[in-house]
Design a protein around this motif. Structure first.
Motif, PDB file in Angstrom:
ATOM      1  N   UNK A  63       0.827  -1.210   0.000  1.00 16.96           N
ATOM      2  CA  UNK A  63       0.000   0.000   0.000  1.00 16.96           C
ATOM      3  C   UNK A  63       0.859   1.256   0.000  1.00 16.96           C
ATOM      4  N   UNK A  64       1.997   1.177  -0.699  1.00 17.63           N
ATOM      5  CA  UNK A  64       2.947   2.293  -0.725  1.00 17.63           C
ATOM      6  C   UNK A  64       2.266   3.591  -1.152  1.00 17.63           C
ATOM      7  N   UNK A  65       2.552   4.665  -0.421  1.00 20.01           N
ATOM      8  CA  UNK A  65       1.997   5.971  -0.748  1.00 20.01           C
ATOM      9  C   UNK A  65       0.634   6.248  -0.158  1.00 20.01           C
ATOM     10  N   UNK A  66      -0.001   5.231   0.430  1.00 18.18           N
ATOM     11  CA  UNK A  66      -1.324   5.391   1.034  1.00 18.18           C
ATOM     12  C   UNK A  66      -1.220   5.380   2.551  1.00 18.18           C
ATOM     13  N   UNK A  67      -2.079   6.162   3.195  1.00 14.30           N
ATOM     14  CA  UNK A  67      -2.115   6.167   4.656  1.00 14.30           C
ATOM     15  C   UNK A  67      -2.785   4.889   5.143  1.00 14.30           C
TER      16      UNK A  67
ATOM     17  N   UNK B 110      -5.838   1.608  13.190  1.00 17.79           N
ATOM     18  CA  UNK B 110      -6.902   0.642  13.382  1.00 17.79           C
ATOM     19  C   UNK B 110      -6.855  -0.458  12.329  1.00 17.79           C
ATOM     20  N   UNK B 111      -6.592  -0.079  11.078  1.00 16.28           N
ATOM     21  CA  UNK B 111      -6.484  -1.072  10.014  1.00 16.28           C
ATOM     22  C   UNK B 111      -5.342  -2.029  10.293  1.00 16.28           C
ATOM     23  N   UNK B 112      -4.196  -1.491  10.685  1.00 13.90           N
ATOM     24  CA  UNK B 112      -3.041  -2.342  10.968  1.00 13.90           C
ATOM     25  C   UNK B 112      -3.317  -3.266  12.148  1.00 13.90           C
TER      26      UNK B 112
ATOM     27  N   UNK C   3       1.940  -2.340  18.620  1.00 14.62           N
ATOM     28  CA  UNK C   3       2.116  -1.838  17.255  1.00 14.62           C
ATOM     29  C   UNK C   3       3.164  -0.730  17.227  1.00 14.62           C
ATOM     30  N   UNK C   4       3.099   0.188  18.177  1.00 13.25           N
ATOM     31  CA  UNK C   4       4.072   1.278  18.239  1.00 13.25           C
ATOM     32  C   UNK C   4       5.483   0.736  18.444  1.00 13.25           C
TER      33      UNK C   4
ATOM     34  N   UNK D 232      -1.922  11.226  14.416  1.00 15.23           N
ATOM     35  CA  UNK D 232      -3.344  11.056  14.657  1.00 15.23           C
ATOM     36  C   UNK D 232      -4.037  10.126  13.688  1.00 15.23           C
ATOM     37  N   UNK D 233      -3.278   9.582  12.707  1.00 14.97           N
ATOM     38  CA  UNK D 233      -3.914   8.724  11.701  1.00 14.97           C
ATOM     39  C   UNK D 233      -3.228   7.363  11.577  1.00 14.97           C
ATOM     40  N   UNK D 234      -1.974   7.370  11.149  1.00 16.12           N
ATOM     41  CA  UNK D 234      -1.317   6.086  10.945  1.00 16.12           C
ATOM     42  C   UNK D 234       0.044   6.242  10.310  1.00 16.12           C
ATOM     43  N   UNK D 235       0.313   5.441   9.256  1.00 15.00           N
ATOM     44  CA  UNK D 235       1.650   5.407   8.661  1.00 15.00           C
ATOM     45  C   UNK D 235       1.546   5.339   7.135  1.00 15.00           C
ATOM     46  N   UNK D 236       2.609   5.827   6.481  1.00 11.98           N
ATOM     47  CA  UNK D 236       2.736   5.736   5.016  1.00 11.98           C
ATOM     48  C   UNK D 236       4.088   5.131   4.684  1.00 11.98           C
TER      49      UNK D 236
END
Length: 228
Positions: free
Chosen positions: A167-171, A175-177, A194-195, A218-222
């Motif tokens: 999912x490169x380039x996408x946030x 929660x999804x992870x 996870x952290x 506040x969202x996730x990772x890219x």
């Protein structure tokens, strides 16, 4: 057309499920026992399996385990009256995509099936390798190299890397992870773990000149890496 294996020993409920699923555009095949289900299951013959837990000749949990051993990419949804927390956790531990308890609304089940099938299609034929010329990841062989250095990556870190690179380039939200990740013992990954896993992974694959994982506060990772 998506073919769904319906494993349910309540003949009335099974007939009703098959009717509703057929009406929704699926092709259903019914099995009333573990033995019959195993006879029907062949590689690539079904798009999804819908399993009861309490079957006359065994447990749907054991059946799910057998399915995942031979067809790990086949989505499984449990549909059962077993609503205890330990049963639900066990279902997900075995690799089920979803766990629906009876009684249920057919519209909700149809939506859950739709989501599981869509997720399965996204994960078909995932890339076995990722490389940018510096960092090289082999997900099939479970090997990783940073330059000339061979890295020690845990199975769960490989799973995380695969999700990120696909999912490169996408946030990817936390929660999804959390929903997609399990540790090597089949246990839930919590927010703290996870952290810790992400920080440990960064320390292994990144250096001053190569940054691959970006935190979106506040969202996730890219995944910022670019495949060579």
């Amino acid at each position: 057309m998506n073919r769904i294996l319906v494993v349910e020993d309540d003949l009335t409920l099974c007939a009703g499920l098959c009717f509703e699923l057929d009406s929704a555009g699926y092709l259903t095949v019914a099995a009333y026992s573990c033995r019959k289900a195993c006879q029907l299951l062949e590689p690539d013959s079904f798009s999804l399996a819908l399993l009861d837990v309490n079957l006359p000749d065994g447990s749907g949990f054991d059946l799910c385990r057998k399915i995942k051993e031979t067809q790990p990419e086949l989505p499984v949804i449990f549909l059962t009256a077993n609503d205890l927390e330990q049963d639900i956790v066990q279902g997900f531990d075995l690799g089920a995509e979803d766990y629906v308890t009876k009684p249920f609304h057919m519209s909700v089940l149809l939506k859950r099936i739709q989501v599981a099938l869509r997720r399965g299609r996204k994960e078909e034929r995932p890339s076995d390798r990722w490389s940018d010329g510096y960092l090289s990841l082999d997900f099939d062989g479970l090997t990783a190299n940073r330059g000339q250095e061979k890295l020690a990556i845990t199975p769960n870190e490989y799973k995380l890397l695969r999700i990120l690179t696909q999912n490169a380039g996408n946030i990817l939200t936390r929660q999804l992870l959390l929903e997609r990740l399990w540790d090597s013992g089949g246990n839930f990954i919590d927010d703290h773990t996870l952290t810790v896993t992400m920080n440990r992974l960064r320390a292994k694959i990144e250096d001053e000149r190569h940054t691959y994982i970006q935190t979106v506060r506040g969202m996730g990772y890219i995944w910022k890496g670019v495949r060579a």
